[in-house]
Design a protein around this motif. Structure first.
Motif, PDB file in Angstrom:
ATOM      1  N   TRP B  25      37.973  34.129  43.431  1.00 27.33           N
ATOM      2  CA  TRP B  25      38.273  35.328  44.215  1.00 27.33           C
ATOM      3  C   TRP B  25      39.760  35.692  44.257  1.00 27.33           C
ATOM      4  CZ3 TRP B  25      34.257  37.935  44.173  1.00 27.33           C
ATOM      5  CH2 TRP B  25      33.007  37.382  44.407  1.00 27.33           C
ATOM      6  N   PHE B  27      42.190  34.973  41.840  1.00 27.50           N
ATOM      7  CA  PHE B  27      42.710  35.433  40.552  1.00 27.50           C
ATOM      8  C   PHE B  27      42.254  36.873  40.278  1.00 27.50           C
ATOM      9  CE2 PHE B  27      43.983  31.620  37.738  1.00 27.50           C
ATOM     10  CZ  PHE B  27      44.548  30.985  38.825  1.00 27.50           C
ATOM     11  N   PRO B  28      43.001  37.626  39.427  1.00 24.96           N
ATOM     12  CA  PRO B  28      42.530  38.959  39.047  1.00 24.96           C
ATOM     13  C   PRO B  28      41.132  38.869  38.446  1.00 24.96           C
ATOM     14  CG  PRO B  28      44.743  38.586  38.243  1.00 24.96           C
ATOM     15  CD  PRO B  28      44.297  37.288  38.810  1.00 24.96           C
ATOM     16  N   LYS B  29      40.321  39.860  38.750  1.00 21.70           N
ATOM     17  CA  LYS B  29      38.891  39.808  38.409  1.00 21.70           C
ATOM     18  C   LYS B  29      38.626  39.534  36.921  1.00 21.70           C
ATOM     19  CE  LYS B  29      34.891  41.984  40.436  1.00 21.70           C
ATOM     20  NZ  LYS B  29      34.326  43.193  40.998  1.00 21.70           N
ATOM     21  N   LYS B  30      39.494  40.099  36.052  1.00 20.46           N
ATOM     22  CA  LYS B  30      39.266  39.979  34.606  1.00 20.46           C
ATOM     23  C   LYS B  30      39.376  38.544  34.106  1.00 20.46           C
ATOM     24  CE  LYS B  30      40.069  44.375  32.362  1.00 20.46           C
ATOM     25  NZ  LYS B  30      40.965  45.158  31.518  1.00 20.46           N
ATOM     26  N   ALA B  32      39.449  35.755  36.359  1.00 20.51           N
ATOM     27  CA  ALA B  32      39.055  34.758  37.373  1.00 20.51           C
ATOM     28  C   ALA B  32      38.026  33.762  36.848  1.00 20.51           C
ATOM     29  CB  ALA B  32      38.524  35.472  38.609  1.00 20.51           C
TER      30      ALA B  32
END
Lengths: 46, 374
Positions: B25, B27-30, B32
């Motif tokens: 959650w 980290f950046p979504k791309k 993570a």
């Protein structure tokens, strides 16, 4: 659990009861894990 | 550190799972879930380097070889042979020389996930994805060690659509709590200590009751431990935004043996139904033979021994008898009426429970009758 209680009780009471239920389970898990010698996962070395 | 027998009782596994939830959650979504996958692989590499090497080799082979040949039948068969061959060799080695060889961590679950993946590729039912997605699926730590054997398609959907929701967080935490409650309060305390104490106490005073109750202690302990682990796996997965399939649905309330196998270790039984039973029925048109082979494979998955072949045959026989009873019910209206009463329902549940609980005892007696060294 909370949604089940909501069907029977009003929201504040349901919240109190569900909190007490979770607290009861957590305390029981901690105490019994020490008793059955499986408390390593909680980092309890008593 | 030994984490294969009871992974969720290891503080290291719990620590790494909590860390993975945070990474998924924060980290950046791309990137993570790639971070989650890399950390999971690093963790496995640190604690079980040999296992990781075998699993990585199988992962690369099962991704590249079928693609090289456009998922043609031969390429799928080669992968299934390689993966099941590695599994069988380790199963035999760990059964025959238990002290000398150790099963690679998670191999039983991992290999079945790979076979599912290539089968679905063969049926052209896999969504468009990358090798990174595939590795994220295979090395998904919450389900890696003790299952469930979840499927690629729903996992991939969640991977692309997952989102933080309060409901997911509260549901996940509740499942984890119930999982630990099952393992510690019910299995370790009530069954392993209280119930076994009682059984030992009556051993001298009432030997028959002791013989009767012992298998119940074994099966209930097995059920609460295993379903507790599944609850924790499902809970941690939900905390990361993944809905993982259920593994148990009150199996001891099943009213026949066929229903029992739809409620017990659901992820494995549906796997066997999809990739063993249905293809075999389509090929042979012999349902009983297919059930027999399916349940023998079910048994061998647990342990590669003659014991478990007999155990699988015993359950297949149970299902065959139940099917025969269904025909009789249709033929005789009086039996059909009796079968729909509440008393008969209760009787069916108790009969199924006893059939399952005494399966190991009956198997042992059968092998003793045949004078086989079991």
């Amino acid at each position: 659990m909370y949604r089940f209680l909501l069907k029977k009780l009003n929201p504040p009471l349901a919240k109190v009861l569900v909190s007490l239920w979770y607290a009861f389970l957590i305390i029981l898990i901690i105490l019994l894990s020490v008793y059955v010698d499986k408390a390593d996962f909680l980092y309890l070395h008593l | 550190m030994h984490i294969s027998s009871s992974p969720y009782l290891s503080p290291y596994v719990i620590f790494i799972l909590v860390l993975l939830v945070c990474i998924s959650w924060v980290f950046p979504k791309k990137i993570a879930m790639s971070g989650v996958m890399v950390l999971s692989i690093a963790f496995l590499g640190y604690y079980a380097t040999d296992s990781l090497l075998i699993l990585l080799t199988l992962s690369v082979a099962s991704y590249l070889i079928p693609r090289q040949y456009s998922f043609k039948t031969q390429s799928i068969l080669v992968i299934i042979l390689i993966v099941s061959g590695v599994l069988v060799v380790y199963k035999i080695a760990t059964t025959v020389h238990a002290s000398k060889y150790i099963m690679p961590l998670g191999l039983s679950f991992y290999s079945f996930r790979i076979i599912h993946y290539v089968f679905e590729g063969y049926k052209q039912k896999l969504p468009k994805h990358t090798f990174r997605d595939y590795l994220t699926y295979l090395f998904f730590l919450p389900t890696f060690i003790v299952g469930p054997i979840h499927r690629f398609q729903p996992f991939y959907d969640d991977l692309k659509k997952r989102d933080i929701k309060n409901l997911n967080i509260s549901y996940g935490l509740e499942r984890i709590l119930y999982g630990y409650a099952k393992i510690i309060i019910i299995a370790a305390y009530l069954i392993e200590i209280k119930f076994l104490d009682y059984i030992q106490h009556i051993k001298t005073t009432n030997h028959y009751l002791y013989i009767y109750l012992s298998p119940f202690a074994y099966w209930f302990n097995l059920y609460f431990q295993f379903s507790g682990y599944s609850d924790i796996a499902i809970g941690f997965s939900r905390l990361m935004g993944f809905k993982i399939m259920e593994n148990f649905n009150y199996p001891f309330l099943a009213k026949n043996i066929s229903e029992f196998w739809q409620r017990w270790h659901i992820s494995l039984s549906t796997w066997i139904k999809d990739y063993v039973y249905i293809p075999l029925v389509s090929l042979t048109r012999k349902p009983f033979l297919s059930i027999l082979v399916s349940l023998v494979i079910f048994g061998l998955w647990h342990e590669f021994s003659f014991n478990y072949i007999v155990w699988g045959m015993y359950h297949a026989l149970g299902i065959a008898i139940w099917h025969k009873f269904q025909y009789i019910k249709v033929k005789y209206m009086a039996i059909d009426r009796l079968a729909s009463t509440k008393i008969f329902y209760l009787f069916s549940v108790l009969l199924t429970l006893h059939f399952v609980v005494f399966s190991f005892k009956i198997r042992t007696l059968f092998l003793q009758l045949l004078h086989l060294n079991y």
